[in-house]
Design an enzyme around this catalytic site. Structure first.
Site, mmCIF file in Angstrom:
data_model
loop_
_atom_site.group_PDB
_atom_site.id
_atom_site.type_symbol
_atom_site.label_atom_id
_atom_site.label_comp_id
_atom_site.label_asym_id
_atom_site.label_seq_id
_atom_site.Cartn_x
_atom_site.Cartn_y
_atom_site.Cartn_z
ATOM 1 N N ASN A 28 2.611 3.923 7.078
ATOM 2 C CA ASN A 28 2.976 2.538 7.954
ATOM 3 C C ASN A 28 4.185 2.914 8.805
ATOM 4 O O ASN A 28 5.120 2.421 8.200
ATOM 5 C CB ASN A 28 2.161 1.458 7.719
ATOM 6 N N LYS A 30 5.282 0.999 11.216
ATOM 7 C CA LYS A 30 5.785 -0.233 11.583
ATOM 8 C C LYS A 30 6.436 -0.026 12.517
ATOM 9 O O LYS A 30 5.775 1.403 14.100
ATOM 10 C CB LYS A 30 6.901 -1.290 10.762
ATOM 11 N N HIS A 112 -1.901 -6.836 7.969
ATOM 12 C CA HIS A 112 -1.077 -6.859 7.095
ATOM 13 C C HIS A 112 -0.133 -7.872 7.042
ATOM 14 O O HIS A 112 0.309 -8.701 8.138
ATOM 15 C CB HIS A 112 -0.151 -5.240 7.862
ATOM 16 N N GLU A 114 2.810 -8.484 7.633
ATOM 17 C CA GLU A 114 3.974 -8.776 9.051
ATOM 18 C C GLU A 114 3.167 -9.672 10.374
ATOM 19 O O GLU A 114 3.926 -10.257 10.434
ATOM 20 C CB GLU A 114 4.125 -8.333 8.677
ATOM 21 N N GLU A 182 -1.068 -5.033 -1.343
ATOM 22 C CA GLU A 182 -0.005 -5.455 -0.491
ATOM 23 C C GLU A 182 0.976 -6.152 -1.101
ATOM 24 O O GLU A 182 1.448 -7.312 -0.384
ATOM 25 C CB GLU A 182 0.453 -4.344 0.567
ATOM 26 N N GLY A 188 9.161 -3.473 1.703
ATOM 27 C CA GLY A 188 10.121 -3.828 2.054
ATOM 28 C C GLY A 188 11.262 -4.297 1.363
ATOM 29 O O GLY A 188 13.003 -4.519 1.240
ATOM 30 N N SER A 227 7.083 -0.716 -1.624
ATOM 31 C CA SER A 227 7.983 0.066 -1.544
ATOM 32 C C SER A 227 7.803 1.180 -2.564
ATOM 33 O O SER A 227 8.052 1.323 -3.441
ATOM 34 C CB SER A 227 8.401 -0.976 -2.469
HETATM 35 P P1 PGA Z 1 7.437 -1.051 2.253
HETATM 36 O O1 PGA Z 1 6.170 -1.373 3.549
HETATM 37 O O2 PGA Z 1 6.654 0.177 1.713
HETATM 38 O O3 PGA Z 1 7.984 -0.640 3.133
HETATM 39 O O4 PGA Z 1 7.295 -1.149 0.952
HETATM 40 C C1 PGA Z 1 4.399 -0.628 3.379
HETATM 41 C C2 PGA Z 1 4.008 -1.802 4.442
HETATM 42 O O5 PGA Z 1 4.262 -2.604 4.362
HETATM 43 O O6 PGA Z 1 2.703 -1.452 4.747
#
Ligand code: PGA
Length: 266
Positions: A28, A30, A112, A114, A182, A188, A227
């Site tokens: 992903n 983003k 997601h 976000e 998640e 993140g 992460s």
């Molecule tokens: P990250 O994000 O690996 O940077 O923690 C995962 C995600 O949001 O899908």
């Protein structure tokens, strides 16, 4: 959304997509990357991709055409990071599941955190988006996850059940979808769930799935995200109910992504 609209969105899965439980690593990106990243990473990913573990790249939407061109006839699949909850309309800045299917996207991430957070997407919206994908022949990667506050107050399972049940209510028995656990606090932050913590939740999600359709407990692919890095992927993916990862930050470095991908090949 009216109850009738929800009803109308109930769809069955077209037969042209068949995805029993599989090992998968999904990148992903983003809102990161550029054409150079597409051109640097896709050929290397294409060289590494094999049938044992599905490798999926979800770039920002403007790069889907280029990623599709570069992934063409390789083992790499690609998908979008979101989709509209309607088939068409005066929706500036949005795109439909049919458009993704036309571009050759096999997947779309929906729900997601976000988007749930910044765009106020509720469980019902996420559920309709997943249903739209299925109707168009695109496999939704449905994200669920609790906040640290939910976890600390002992509400993890209740929150996840609510998120999941909203989605499952719109699914027909033959629907094909991927679930991604998640935890919001792990995204993140560099603070991944421990393998045991993630395993507990994945096992819970399988029990919840089985309440809707008994086979789903075993047949649905469930990814862990939050992460995932080159140095923790193997221990997470070794857990019996974790089928792979949804990888954000680490997926922007092709060597890290390839290392994570190899970790899923066990
Ligand atoms: P990250 O994000 O690996 O940077 O923690 C995962 C995600 O949001 O899908």
């Amino acid at each position: 959304m009216q109850a009738m609209d929800m009803q109308d969105a109930t769809v069955s899965c077209p037969v042209n997509i068949a995805a029993p439980r599989a090992r998968m690593v999904v990148a992903n990106w983003k809102m990161f990357g550029n054409l150079a990243l597409c051109r640097e990473s896709l050929p290397r990913l294409a060289d590494a991709a094999n049938a044992k573990v599905e490798l999926v790249v979800c770039p920002p939407a403007p790069y889907l055409g280029e990623v599709g061109r570069l992934a063409n006839r390789s083992g790499v699949q690609y998908g979008a990071q979101d989709v509209a909850e309607v088939t068409h309309g005066a929706r500036t800045g949005e795109w439909s599941a049919d458009m993704l299917a036309e571009l050759g996207c096999r997947y779309a991430i929906v729900g997601h955190s976000e988007r749930r957070d910044r765009h106020r997407e509720c469980n019902q919206t996420v559920a309709v988006k997943a249903a739209m994908c299925i109707a168009a022949g695109v496999i939704p990667i449905v994200c669920v996850g609790e906040t640290m506050e939910d976890r600390e107050s002992g509400n993890t399972e209740a929150v996840l059940a609510k998120q999941l049940n909203a989605i499952l209510q719109l699914m027909k028995k033959n629907a094909v979808f991927v679930l991604a656990y998640e935890p919001v606090w792990a995204i993140g932050t560099g603070l991944a769930a421990t393998p045991e913590m993630a395993q507990d939740v994945h096992a819970f999600l399988r029990r919840q799935l089985a309440l809707f359709v008994p086979e789903w407990g075993e047949s649905v692919t469930i990814l862990y995200g939050g992460s995932v890095k080159a140095d923790n992927a193997a221990s997470l993916f070794a857990m019996p109910d974790i089928d792979g990862g949804l990888v954000g930050g680490a997926s922007l470095n092709v060597l890290d992504l390839l290392s994570i991908y190899r970790s899923a090949m066990i």
